[in-house]
Design a protein around this motif. Sequence first.
Motif, PDB file in Angstrom:
ATOM      1  N   LYS A  96       0.838  -1.212   0.000  1.00 29.86           N
ATOM      2  CA  LYS A  96       0.000   0.000   0.000  1.00 29.86           C
ATOM      3  C   LYS A  96       0.866   1.252   0.000  1.00 29.86           C
ATOM      4  CE  LYS A  96      -4.076  -1.911   2.241  1.00 29.86           C
ATOM      5  NZ  LYS A  96      -4.934  -1.858   3.439  1.00 29.86           N
ATOM      6  N   SER A  97       1.977   1.199   0.709  1.00 27.79           N
ATOM      7  CA  SER A  97       2.893   2.332   0.727  1.00 27.79           C
ATOM      8  C   SER A  97       3.464   2.588  -0.667  1.00 27.79           C
ATOM      9  CB  SER A  97       4.017   2.067   1.726  1.00 27.79           C
ATOM     10  OG  SER A  97       4.974   3.076   1.656  1.00 27.79           O
ATOM     11  N   GLU A  98       3.786   1.512  -1.374  1.00 33.35           N
ATOM     12  CA  GLU A  98       4.304   1.662  -2.737  1.00 33.35           C
ATOM     13  C   GLU A  98       3.249   2.279  -3.651  1.00 33.35           C
ATOM     14  OE1 GLU A  98       6.360  -0.962  -6.320  1.00 33.35           O
ATOM     15  OE2 GLU A  98       5.462  -1.990  -4.602  1.00 33.35           O
ATOM     16  N   ILE A  99       2.000   1.880  -3.479  1.00 29.50           N
ATOM     17  CA  ILE A  99       0.923   2.451  -4.290  1.00 29.50           C
ATOM     18  C   ILE A  99       0.804   3.945  -4.029  1.00 29.50           C
ATOM     19  CG2 ILE A  99      -1.586   2.492  -4.607  1.00 29.50           C
ATOM     20  CD1 ILE A  99      -1.537  -0.547  -4.052  1.00 29.50           C
ATOM     21  N   ARG A 100       0.789   4.326  -2.749  1.00 30.48           N
ATOM     22  CA  ARG A 100       0.674   5.749  -2.410  1.00 30.48           C
ATOM     23  C   ARG A 100       1.857   6.544  -2.955  1.00 30.48           C
ATOM     24  NH1 ARG A 100      -1.320   3.646   2.510  1.00 30.48           N
ATOM     25  NH2 ARG A 100       0.778   3.714   3.411  1.00 30.48           N
ATOM     26  N   THR A 101       3.055   5.978  -2.887  1.00 29.89           N
ATOM     27  CA  THR A 101       4.244   6.672  -3.382  1.00 29.89           C
ATOM     28  C   THR A 101       4.153   6.894  -4.887  1.00 29.89           C
ATOM     29  OG1 THR A 101       5.587   5.708  -1.632  1.00 29.89           O
ATOM     30  CG2 THR A 101       6.752   6.552  -3.555  1.00 29.89           C
ATOM     31  N   ARG A 102       3.766   5.863  -5.615  1.00 31.08           N
ATOM     32  CA  ARG A 102       3.685   5.998  -7.079  1.00 31.08           C
ATOM     33  C   ARG A 102       2.582   6.970  -7.488  1.00 31.08           C
ATOM     34  NH1 ARG A 102       6.968   2.535  -9.989  1.00 31.08           N
ATOM     35  NH2 ARG A 102       7.828   0.830  -8.775  1.00 31.08           N
TER      36      ARG A 102
END
Length: 184
Positions: A96-102
């Motif tokens: 989820k953190s990767e999704i928010r970052t992208r």
Amino acid sequence: MAATAAQCLYLSCRFQSISLSSSRPSAAAFKPLSSSANTLFNAFSTGLVSVNPIIGRQVGRSISIVCEAGAGKKADSAAKRARQAEKRRLYNKARKSEIRTRMKKVLEELDALRKKTDARPDEVLGIEKLIAEAYSVIDKAIQVGTLHKNTGARRKSRLARRKKAVEIHHGWYSPEPTPAASTV
């Protein structure tokens, strides 16, 4: 006030309730949480229960002991499920953190492009690559069950709408004409 030492009880049997009472005349009554001579409390119907004394003191001629009851040990299957849940929680948190970052990177690039006065249409190509990467990460999260499919669709739609808004703002977007329906 002299503190009294008490031993812990370990009961490994099935029971519905447990009663603590005093059989010695010197300790007239246990008064853990109330003023009754006997303490009744419902405990766990299965498993190991331990009664641990927390505070023990002598007040006058009676002894007051405060105890806590709790599960002694988790079953092996419950411990395994707890380990698995923690592992999944960390895995999902990272995804989820990767999704928010992208998504944040795409939205920042789109905002920067929107604020540019001398922007060119070919500058959108770099942002389209970032959007494609974000879509890929979102789709993978949906596939493995980290995100619900509607949440993933909403996030992808948010990126597409922002891109379209930037293209409209600069005049690069022209809707494709819909083919006229032929009558037979």
